[in-house]
Motif scaffolding. Structure first.
Motif, PDB file in Angstrom:
ATOM      1  N   THR A 131      27.090-114.661  39.034  1.00 58.40           N
ATOM      2  CA  THR A 131      25.719-115.165  38.886  1.00 58.40           C
ATOM      3  C   THR A 131      24.725-114.091  38.478  1.00 58.40           C
ATOM      4  N   GLY A 132      25.091-112.813  38.652  1.00 59.08           N
ATOM      5  CA  GLY A 132      24.149-111.732  38.365  1.00 59.08           C
ATOM      6  C   GLY A 132      23.175-111.487  39.499  1.00 59.08           C
ATOM      7  N   ALA A 133      23.325-112.223  40.598  1.00 59.60           N
ATOM      8  CA  ALA A 133      22.447-112.016  41.754  1.00 59.60           C
ATOM      9  C   ALA A 133      22.798-110.695  42.431  1.00 59.60           C
ATOM     10  N   VAL A 134      21.784-110.043  42.978  1.00 58.88           N
ATOM     11  CA  VAL A 134      21.959-108.758  43.653  1.00 58.88           C
ATOM     12  C   VAL A 134      21.466-108.890  45.085  1.00 58.88           C
ATOM     13  N   ARG A 135      22.290-108.429  46.027  1.00 61.95           N
ATOM     14  CA  ARG A 135      21.888-108.435  47.428  1.00 61.95           C
ATOM     15  C   ARG A 135      21.616-107.006  47.866  1.00 61.95           C
ATOM     16  N   TRP A 136      20.416-106.772  48.360  1.00 61.57           N
ATOM     17  CA  TRP A 136      20.027-105.462  48.854  1.00 61.57           C
ATOM     18  C   TRP A 136      20.175-105.401  50.368  1.00 61.57           C
ATOM     19  N   GLU A 137      20.273-104.155  50.874  1.00 60.88           N
ATOM     20  CA  GLU A 137      20.351-103.933  52.312  1.00 60.88           C
ATOM     21  C   GLU A 137      19.352-102.843  52.717  1.00 60.88           C
ATOM     22  N   THR A 138      18.982-102.882  53.961  1.00 59.82           N
ATOM     23  CA  THR A 138      18.196-101.844  54.675  1.00 59.82           C
ATOM     24  C   THR A 138      17.086-101.213  53.839  1.00 59.82           C
ATOM     25  N   ASN A 139      17.325-100.001  53.314  1.00 57.69           N
ATOM     26  CA  ASN A 139      16.253 -99.179  52.751  1.00 57.69           C
ATOM     27  C   ASN A 139      15.848 -99.531  51.327  1.00 57.69           C
ATOM     28  N   SER A 140      16.501-100.491  50.705  1.00 58.26           N
ATOM     29  CA  SER A 140      16.357-100.689  49.268  1.00 58.26           C
ATOM     30  C   SER A 140      14.920-100.944  48.836  1.00 58.26           C
ATOM     31  N   TRP A 141      14.214-101.855  49.522  1.00 57.89           N
ATOM     32  CA  TRP A 141      12.852-102.204  49.104  1.00 57.89           C
ATOM     33  C   TRP A 141      11.923-100.999  49.205  1.00 57.89           C
ATOM     34  N   ARG A 142      12.087-100.226  50.288  1.00 58.51           N
ATOM     35  CA  ARG A 142      11.219 -99.062  50.480  1.00 58.51           C
ATOM     36  C   ARG A 142      11.483 -98.000  49.425  1.00 58.51           C
ATOM     37  N   ILE A 143      12.756 -97.671  49.206  1.00 58.85           N
ATOM     38  CA  ILE A 143      13.093 -96.616  48.256  1.00 58.85           C
ATOM     39  C   ILE A 143      12.655 -96.988  46.846  1.00 58.85           C
ATOM     40  N   GLU A 153       8.703-106.601  50.142  1.00 61.49           N
ATOM     41  CA  GLU A 153       9.891-107.147  50.792  1.00 61.49           C
ATOM     42  C   GLU A 153      10.266-108.531  50.272  1.00 61.49           C
ATOM     43  N   ASP A 154       9.338-109.208  49.582  1.00 58.09           N
ATOM     44  CA  ASP A 154       9.685-110.514  49.020  1.00 58.09           C
ATOM     45  C   ASP A 154      10.236-110.405  47.593  1.00 58.09           C
ATOM     46  N   PHE A 155      10.436-109.167  47.116  1.00 58.60           N
ATOM     47  CA  PHE A 155      11.030-108.955  45.797  1.00 58.60           C
ATOM     48  C   PHE A 155      12.480-109.434  45.817  1.00 58.60           C
ATOM     49  N   VAL A 156      12.854-110.281  44.857  1.00 58.24           N
ATOM     50  CA  VAL A 156      14.216-110.821  44.783  1.00 58.24           C
ATOM     51  C   VAL A 156      14.963-110.096  43.652  1.00 58.24           C
ATOM     52  N   PRO A 157      15.914-109.228  43.986  1.00 60.46           N
ATOM     53  CA  PRO A 157      16.582-108.449  42.945  1.00 60.46           C
ATOM     54  C   PRO A 157      17.605-109.269  42.163  1.00 60.46           C
ATOM     55  N   THR A 158      17.667-109.021  40.866  1.00 63.25           N
ATOM     56  CA  THR A 158      18.711-109.539  39.985  1.00 63.25           C
ATOM     57  C   THR A 158      19.184-108.381  39.128  1.00 63.25           C
ATOM     58  N   LEU A 159      20.267-108.588  38.406  1.00 61.21           N
ATOM     59  CA  LEU A 159      20.750-107.525  37.530  1.00 61.21           C
ATOM     60  C   LEU A 159      19.675-107.152  36.513  1.00 61.21           C
ATOM     61  N   GLU A 160      19.001-108.154  35.965  1.00 59.59           N
ATOM     62  CA  GLU A 160      18.014-107.902  34.924  1.00 59.59           C
ATOM     63  C   GLU A 160      16.833-107.090  35.446  1.00 59.59           C
ATOM     64  N   ASN A 161      16.252-107.513  36.571  1.00 54.82           N
ATOM     65  CA  ASN A 161      15.072-106.768  37.012  1.00 54.82           C
ATOM     66  C   ASN A 161      15.438-105.425  37.656  1.00 54.82           C
ATOM     67  N   CYS A 162      16.685-105.263  38.093  1.00 55.50           N
ATOM     68  CA  CYS A 162      17.107-103.949  38.579  1.00 55.50           C
ATOM     69  C   CYS A 162      17.257-102.960  37.423  1.00 55.50           C
ATOM     70  N   LEU A 163      17.711-103.453  36.270  1.00 53.35           N
ATOM     71  CA  LEU A 163      17.802-102.582  35.099  1.00 53.35           C
ATOM     72  C   LEU A 163      16.423-102.113  34.651  1.00 53.35           C
ATOM     73  N   ASP A 164      15.388-102.885  34.960  1.00 52.84           N
ATOM     74  CA  ASP A 164      14.028-102.508  34.567  1.00 52.84           C
ATOM     75  C   ASP A 164      13.544-101.254  35.282  1.00 52.84           C
ATOM     76  N   PHE A 165      14.216-100.833  36.370  1.00 55.75           N
ATOM     77  CA  PHE A 165      13.817 -99.599  37.038  1.00 55.75           C
ATOM     78  C   PHE A 165      14.124 -98.370  36.182  1.00 55.75           C
ATOM     79  N   TYR A 166      14.977 -98.519  35.166  1.00 56.09           N
ATOM     80  CA  TYR A 166      15.294 -97.407  34.274  1.00 56.09           C
ATOM     81  C   TYR A 166      14.326 -97.455  33.094  1.00 56.09           C
ATOM     82  N   PRO A 167      13.322 -96.569  33.029  1.00 54.56           N
ATOM     83  CA  PRO A 167      12.300 -96.666  31.990  1.00 54.56           C
ATOM     84  C   PRO A 167      12.801 -96.322  30.594  1.00 54.56           C
TER      85      PRO A 167
END
Length: 327
Positions: A128-140, A145-159
């Motif tokens: 599905t491309g869904a990503v499940r985060w744990e513990t420190n992920s949102w802070r780091i 905390e209501d951010f819902v990670p997916t493969l697409e928006n996680c790739l956006d962290f790489y500028p």
């Protein structure tokens, strides 16, 4: 009494033996490692002695290298109070053991992860491309905390679009070729911080060997990366300064007797850059009449954990005689 075994042909298929295989107690035991044979023998003896049912988990490596796990159950059948035969069954539990191993890996992974403040564990669903985060992920990663990670928006962290495409390709290869990855890259967090991170990922397989996900984590290595860069710059500066001043550096491994020479030290001795002589070979660059002095001073410094300093002639690899100061 005879040791003969009657079984369903499926047993032979599960164990990976030829159709004409003759099952006996000895021939079946020989299919397993010696340690497993001993476990089986003890279980059979116990069943025949006091009626304790057989319940074993055993594994066998097939000719193609595949490891299969089996659940072996059995009990003694008696006549006039004496055991006359064993009856039982064998169940292929390979998929279950793989699932248990993956679960154990996941738990160990997460247990280790939560002890590291700057580590963000995650799991990607390959379907599905869904990503499940744990513990420190949102802070780091600097997102609410209501951010819902997916493969697409996680790739956006790489500028950097080039790095972003490389990361996407690593994920694709991990899923298509079951290949783990481990890389370092710059990211920009949701709150605008620029970090260097180390990202690791390992494919997760289902019972059919299909990749169903990737379990991994992101570690903030910004401080380590900065220190590495500073170390590289410092070494470059010292190398340039050494070239100008004619000063070379070296390091001696006292356990092996090997040495490491800086490029300038190699130039002084007129040997190729990267030359790594033993301590004995390094001392051999001094003329014969100077070597005892060098050996004594170096030996005293090693024994007393002190220092030495001397000025002596040295003969380069090209045969030139020069004077050097060594410390």
């Amino acid at each position: 009494a005879s040791g003969r075994i009657r079984w369903n042909p499926l047993c032979g298929q599960l164990l990976g033996v030829d159709p004409d295989f003759e099952p006996t107690m000895d021939s079946c035991l020989a299919l397993f490692p010696v340690s497993t044979q001993e476990h089986i023998r003890r279980a059979v003896s116990r069943t025949l002695r006091d009626g304790t049912p057989i319940s074993l988990e055993i594994c066998r490596t097939l000719a193609n290298g595949e490891t299969r796990w089996f659940k072996l159950n059995g009990a003694a059948e008696s006549l006039t109070g004496q055991p006359v035969r064993l009856i039982g069954g064998m169940l292929d539990i390979t998929a279950l053991k793989r699932a248990e191993r993956d679960l154990a890996d996941s738990r160990a992974f997460l247990e280790q992860a939560v002890t590291v403040v700057d580590y963000a564990p995650w799991r990607l669903d390959a379907r599905t491309g869904a990503v499940r985060w744990e513990t420190n992920s949102w802070r780091i990663l600097g997102v609410p905390e209501d951010f819902v990670p997916t493969l697409e928006n996680c790739l956006d962290f790489y500028p950097d679009p080039v790095i972003r495409a490389e990361v996407a390709e690593r994920v694709r290869v991990a899923i298509d070729a079951r290949q783990a990855f481990d890389f370092e890259a710059p990211i920009r967090t949701g709150d605008g911080r620029d970090l260097w991170v180390r990202v690791v990922g390992k494919p997760q397989l289902d019972k059919d060997g299909t990749v169903v996900g990737i379990i991994g984590g992101t570690l903030d290595i910004s401080r380590e990366y900065t220190l590495r860069r500073e170390l590289i710059e410092t070494r470059r500066f010292l190398e340039q300064a050494g070239r100008i001043a004619g000063v070379g550096a070296y390091r001696v491994d006292l356990d092996t007797g090997s040495t490491e020479w800086s490029p300038q030290t190699c130039r002084i001795h007129e040997v190729p850059e990267g030359f790594r002589p033993t301590l004995e070979q390094a001392i051999a660059f001094y003329p014969p009449e100077s070597r005892p002095t060098v050996e004594r001073l170096v030996g005293d410094a090693i024994r007393r954990e002190g220092r030495f300093e001397f000025e002596l002639p040295l003969i380069t690899a090209q045969g030139r005689r020069i004077w050097v100061q060594a410390t």
